[in-house]
Design a protein around this motif. Structure first.
Motif, mmCIF file in Angstrom:
data_model
loop_
_atom_site.group_PDB
_atom_site.id
_atom_site.type_symbol
_atom_site.label_atom_id
_atom_site.label_comp_id
_atom_site.label_asym_id
_atom_site.label_seq_id
_atom_site.Cartn_x
_atom_site.Cartn_y
_atom_site.Cartn_z
ATOM 1 N N LEU A 126 0.186 11.661 -15.462
ATOM 2 C CA LEU A 126 0.427 10.968 -14.199
ATOM 3 C C LEU A 126 1.522 11.668 -13.402
ATOM 4 C CD1 LEU A 126 -0.039 8.557 -12.321
ATOM 5 C CD2 LEU A 126 1.617 7.282 -13.690
ATOM 6 N N MET A 142 0.151 14.672 -11.800
ATOM 7 C CA MET A 142 -0.654 14.283 -10.636
ATOM 8 C C MET A 142 0.245 13.921 -9.463
ATOM 9 S SD MET A 142 -3.607 11.995 -12.518
ATOM 10 C CE MET A 142 -4.356 11.492 -10.959
ATOM 11 N N ARG A 143 1.357 13.251 -9.773
ATOM 12 C CA ARG A 143 2.305 12.908 -8.716
ATOM 13 C C ARG A 143 2.889 14.167 -8.073
ATOM 14 N NH1 ARG A 143 4.305 7.884 -8.178
ATOM 15 N NH2 ARG A 143 3.709 6.290 -9.685
ATOM 16 N N SER A 195 -3.053 11.056 -3.706
ATOM 17 C CA SER A 195 -2.219 9.865 -3.836
ATOM 18 C C SER A 195 -3.043 8.666 -4.285
ATOM 19 C CB SER A 195 -1.529 9.564 -2.500
ATOM 20 O OG SER A 195 -0.659 10.611 -2.140
ATOM 21 N N VAL A 224 -3.560 8.924 -7.913
ATOM 22 C CA VAL A 224 -2.320 8.581 -8.610
ATOM 23 C C VAL A 224 -2.161 7.067 -8.694
ATOM 24 C CG1 VAL A 224 0.196 8.649 -8.443
ATOM 25 C CG2 VAL A 224 -1.130 10.721 -8.082
ATOM 26 N N LYS A 280 -4.461 5.757 -11.360
ATOM 27 C CA LYS A 280 -3.957 6.156 -12.675
ATOM 28 C C LYS A 280 -2.726 5.338 -13.049
ATOM 29 C CE LYS A 280 -3.916 9.030 -16.219
ATOM 30 N NZ LYS A 280 -5.012 9.131 -17.183
#
Length: 261
Positions: free
Chosen positions: A111, A114-115, A222, A225, A228
């Motif tokens: 995560l 991904m951020r 986003s 994210v 997730k």
């Protein structure tokens, strides 16, 4: 009978009696000897049996002691097995918790990556947007310059159409015999300004499209994210809560060129 004869008779009788007693004792001893041997044999056998019994009892006592020790050792081993089983169960539970924690940390790490990717796209998109805004501003200035020149041309054309208001022509140069018209120069300047503003607007539009595409990717990242984060950690801060609105941030509305009259 005289005294000596009496004594002799008594002595003889005593000797005979003693001899008889001796013979009788010898005979009795000979008669009792087999019984004594049997008794002795029985005593020997009894002693041997008692020794066997004592030895057997000793063996039984030792075996009983060994059995008790073995049972105690078995009980101790059973306790150790139970304790080991409890420890193994606890270890398995702890391992399961650690695996769950590992999976959660892996998800948090994924995560976070991904951020970072979404935030990088957003940062790049904002830089491109700022650059596009600068190019749009340059295009507006070019359009303003074109409008200013167009106004000059219009005023000159209007003056030329007004009676007595013709724009005076100037000689093109010594010995050329040609006449130089200021209005012609204005129109050339206007054409150059139109080309410059058109090119600037084209560059600004392309830059804005590129920035818009980059920010669309950032908004999509986003969104992933957010989904997730709901599954991993509901309390994680969200990225890009509101998609960037290019109409608000930098309107891609450059003024259209005024058509020449």
């Amino acid at each position: 009978m005289n005294t000596s004869g009496l004594h002799s008779t008594i002595r003889t009788t005593f000797l005979i009696g003693a001899a008889s007693l001796t013979l009788t004792g010898s005979l009795l001893a000979q008669a009792e000897e087999p019984d004594n041997a049997q008794s002795l044999l029985e005593n020997v056998k009894r002693s041997a049996l008692e020794r066997q019994i004592a030895a057997k009892q000793t063996d039984l006592d030792r075996l009983s002691e060994d059995l008790a020790k073995g049972q105690k050792a078995a009980e101790t081993m059973e306790g150790n097995i139970t304790a080991t089983g409890n420890l193994a169960t606890a270890s398995s539970g702890q391992l399961e918790k650690l695996n769950i924690q590992k999976k959660r940390l892996e998800q948090v790490l994924e995560l976070t990556k991904m951020r970072i990717e979404a935030e990088t796209l957003k940062a790049d998109g904002l830089k491109m947007l700022a650059d596009a805004q600068g190019k749009a501003l340059a295009a507006l200035k070019k359009r303003a310059d074109e409008t200013s020149v167009r106004l000059e041309v219009g005023q000159a054309e209007l003056k030329q159409l007004t009676p007595g208001g013709e724009v005076a022509a100037e000689p093109a140069g010594k010995g050329t015999g040609k006449v130089h018209s200021p209005l012609s120069d204005m129109r050339k300047k206007l054409s150059s300004a139109e080309t410059a503003s058109s090119n600037a607007e084209q560059i600004a539009r392309e830059a804005m499209r590129a920035a818009s595409s980059k920010l669309d990717l950032a908004n999509a990242a986003s969104g992933k994210v957010k989904k997730k984060a709901v599954n991993v950690e509901g309390d994680l801060p969200e990225i890009g809560e509101k998609p960037l609105d290019l109409e608000e941030k930098a309107p891609d509305r450059t003024p259209q060129k005024a058509q020449p009259k």
